[in-house]
Design a protein around this motif. Structure first.
Motif, PDB file in Angstrom:
ATOM      1  N   HIS A  53     -22.932  19.911  -8.418  1.00 34.84           N
ATOM      2  CA  HIS A  53     -22.177  20.863  -9.475  1.00 34.84           C
ATOM      3  C   HIS A  53     -21.162  21.516  -8.817  1.00 34.84           C
ATOM      4  O   HIS A  53     -20.558  22.123  -9.707  1.00 34.84           O
ATOM      5  CB  HIS A  53     -23.296  21.578 -10.182  1.00 34.84           C
ATOM      6  CG  HIS A  53     -24.046  22.602  -9.002  1.00 34.84           C
ATOM      7  ND1 HIS A  53     -24.597  22.071  -8.104  1.00 34.84           N
ATOM      8  CD2 HIS A  53     -24.263  23.766  -9.106  1.00 34.84           C
ATOM      9  CE1 HIS A  53     -25.246  22.855  -7.207  1.00 34.84           C
ATOM     10  NE2 HIS A  53     -25.171  24.229  -7.976  1.00 34.84           N
ATOM     11  N   ALA A 149     -27.669  23.503 -10.323  1.00 35.83           N
ATOM     12  CA  ALA A 149     -27.229  22.119 -10.868  1.00 35.83           C
ATOM     13  C   ALA A 149     -28.203  21.759 -11.848  1.00 35.83           C
ATOM     14  O   ALA A 149     -27.457  20.949 -12.915  1.00 35.83           O
ATOM     15  CB  ALA A 149     -27.569  21.058  -9.723  1.00 35.83           C
ATOM     16  N   ALA A 152     -26.641  22.914 -15.107  1.00 36.70           N
ATOM     17  CA  ALA A 152     -25.330  22.453 -15.351  1.00 36.70           C
ATOM     18  C   ALA A 152     -25.626  21.104 -16.240  1.00 36.70           C
ATOM     19  O   ALA A 152     -25.224  20.719 -17.250  1.00 36.70           O
ATOM     20  CB  ALA A 152     -24.602  22.111 -14.214  1.00 36.70           C
TER      21      ALA A 152
END
Length: 602
Positions: A53, A149, A152
């Motif tokens: 990410h 991450a 996201a």
């Protein structure tokens, strides 16, 4: 001030990075007999896997290093340029007023792989396979997914499912967003690394010659199967981006074939008894030097660390330096960037006189060498309303999924010092999972750094063919008496050279050890336009962590700063390594912010 972690010291090696697996991998490479260059590259490739990410194999990296055998500091520029077809007219014909922050239109040549392999070819000692094995292992066998991450991926899952189908194949195993902490794999990326290694071995006689290995790996990436996959996807596929429309990109395989990571002299400035080195003005890095030049005329020690006088003075000098960034920085291969004049003592002295008791309310670039400054305007694109949450997210060009009151500490950092006297600092970024769809068959996304450029003709950072976008990535390296004593960096976009400045001043002006310097109060100004879309600015805003003394906050407000309080220990993730020359020890430190940066020393 109570230190949350100890400063680490040793005699064999020192490492700090924004992920514990990258730090552990770097130390493992040192244990195998590798040097700081081998270790930094190994960590850099691991970061591409475990922080998807924030960066990726399709991203970029500036690398700043000192090699003991030559006693020289150099920069390897892993900031890839814009495509040959990149023109302002192409963007404006699409009805756009600024370059979008996601999709394929802002994609540039992916520079990270070429920068790491060029560094290894010139300074590395281990076979490429031993450098890449950690990244391959984590991509193939899995790693614990960071909460950031996972967040996201969860937010972007509808986009991946409906539009970015290859991203769905990589990031939605079993058709669902993976949970934070779950074991996540990227087999497509592992296959790309392994094929690059196979082709490097085949072309170099099995890895006996590292220089030949790296050249073959570069060829496979920039003129072989990776470039072919990128060309086929970007030139033939219309991709939904932050404009709300589907657009093809401009990047071609020929753009990759024509590029090789350049090696350059670093920009530098003497600050008291330290010589500070930074990448050139194709990055924002020289603002660090400009801030130091301005601050050298003030008695910071008498003000006291984190006093109102200290914070006000540092912030007002930052405003002046970043105003010059906005007016003057860009790719010096394509524009007149007057860096020598910007660092000239007479120019600095005149600029220093602009620092007043009250907070400045306007952006004030200077006139180096009598030139007339020009601040580009960032006209907003006219976009349809965003009905989906993920559309609002990709309209913000930063890698993070934006949440209320969230500290923006995107990007990665790796710094290494070895027992041979070498030192490396790198700040990898770009090619994150939010930037653009995964290129089919590769496991990588392309970087969208062209979003930092302006559509105004004649500006040093104007969009145009073959130009390096002005990157925010900013590693630092410091020498004293000709020997390296400190290397550091942090994630944080435009704020990197403010947060690392606070670290550097805490260590050099106020005598804090490296670990305590990473933990000292952090603050920054958002007075100038952000590099990333939508290029917002907040004149007079001063963001400071909430553990700042209340009387200091009140005094800063009295001086005209619009103080915004951030959560304690939330701004930046400074990573640093150093050398204690008196004790002949290597030092390592990592900020506790974000709960994932780790230092290792042995």
């Amino acid at each position: 001030m109570n230190s949350g972690r100890p400063q680490l010291s040793g005699t064999f090696g020192a490492v700090s990075s924004t992920h514990w697996l990258a730090s552990a991998s770097a130390m493992a490479v040192l244990e195998k007999g590798g040097n700081a260059f081998d270790a930094a590259a190994a960590a850099g490739f691991v970061l591409q896997v475990v922080e998807p990410h924030y960066n990726g194999l399709g991203g970029d990296v500036p690398i700043l290093s000192y090699r003991a055998s030559t006693e020289r500091v150099q920069v390897i520029c892993g900031q890839g340029p814009t495509p040959a077809a990149a023109t302002i007219e192409h963007i404006t014909r699409l009805g756009l007023r600024q370059i979008p922050g996601s999709g394929l239109l802002p994609a540039v040549v992916p520079g990270a792989f070429g920068a790491w392999t060029r560094m290894l070819a010139e300074h590395g000692t281990l076979p490429l396979g031993q450098v890449l094995e950690h990244a391959i292992g984590y991509a193939e066998n899995g790693f614990p997914l960071l909460p950031g991450a996972a967040d996201a991926i969860e937010v972007l899952a509808p986009l991946f499912e409906t539009e970015w189908h290859e991203s769905a194949r990589v990031y939605l195993p079993g058709g669902r967003p993976p949970a934070a902490g779950s074991r996540f794999r990227n087999p497509a990326l592992a296959a790309t690394y392994k094929r690059l290694l196979r082709e490097a071995d085949a072309a170099s006689g099995g890895g006996a010659n590292l220089e030949a290995q790296c050249a073959a790996a570069e060829n496979a990436f920039y003129r072989g199967f990776v470039a072919e996959a990128i060309d086929a996807f970007v030139t033939k596929t219309e991709v939904l981006d932050s404009t709300g429309r589907r657009n093809k990109g401009l990047l071609t395989g020929q753009d990759l074939a024509d590029w090789r990571a350049p090696v350059e002299e670093a920009a530098s400035l003497r600050y008291r008894d330290h010589m500070v080195y930074k990448p050139g003005a194709w990055s924002q890095s020289p603002v660090f030097l400009q801030q130091l030049a301005l601050l050298e005329g003030f008695d910071l020690r008498a003000m006291g660390l984190n006093s109102a006088d200290y914070i006000h003075t540092v912030v007002e000098c930052a405003k002046l330096a970043f105003a010059d960034r906005e007016a003057w920085y860009g790719d010096p291969d394509h524009a007149d960037v007057p860096l020598a004049d910007l660092l000239d003592p007479a120019y600095t002295a005149a600029r220093r006189e602009l620092v007043e008791a009250k907070a400045a309310g306007v952006l004030r670039p200077g006139s180096p060498g009598g030139r007339v400054p020009r601040i580009p305007e960032h006209a907003a694109n006219v976009l349809p309303p965003a009905r989906e949450h993920w559309m609002n997210q990709i309209r913000d060009g930063l890698p993070t999924v934006v949440r209320a009151a969230e500290a923006r500490t995107d990007t990665c950092t790796i710094v290494v010092a070895d027992r041979f006297g070498n030192m490396v600092a790198a700040v990898p970024s770009g090619g994150w999972l939010k930037s653009s769809p995964v290129v089919p068959g590769t496991g990588l996304s392309l970087g969208t750094r062209a979003q930092t450029m302006t559509l105004e003709e004649g500006h040093p950072n104007s969009f145009g063919p073959g130009r390096r976008p002005r990157t925010t990535l900013s590693p630092s390296l410091v020498l004293r008496d000709g020997k390296p004593v400190l290397a550091f960096g942090t994630p944080g976009g435009d704020r990197q050279d403010q947060w690392t400045l606070g670290f550097f001043l805490a260590a050099t002006e106020f005598g804090l050890d490296l670990q305590r310097a990473t933990e000292t109060l952090a603050f920054h100004t958002d007075h100038f336009s952000a590099s990333f879309t939508p290029h917002e600015s907040h004149p007079q805003r001063l963001v400071v962590e909430r553990d700042c003394a209340p009387e200091v906050v009140e005094e800063l407000r009295t001086r005209g700063h619009e103080v915004q309080l951030a959560p304690e220990q939330s701004l930046g993730k400074v990573c640093g390594v150093g050398v204690d020359r008196e004790q002949d020890l290597l030092l390592a430190a990592a900020s506790p912010r974000g709960r994932q940066t780790y230092a290792v020393a042995r």
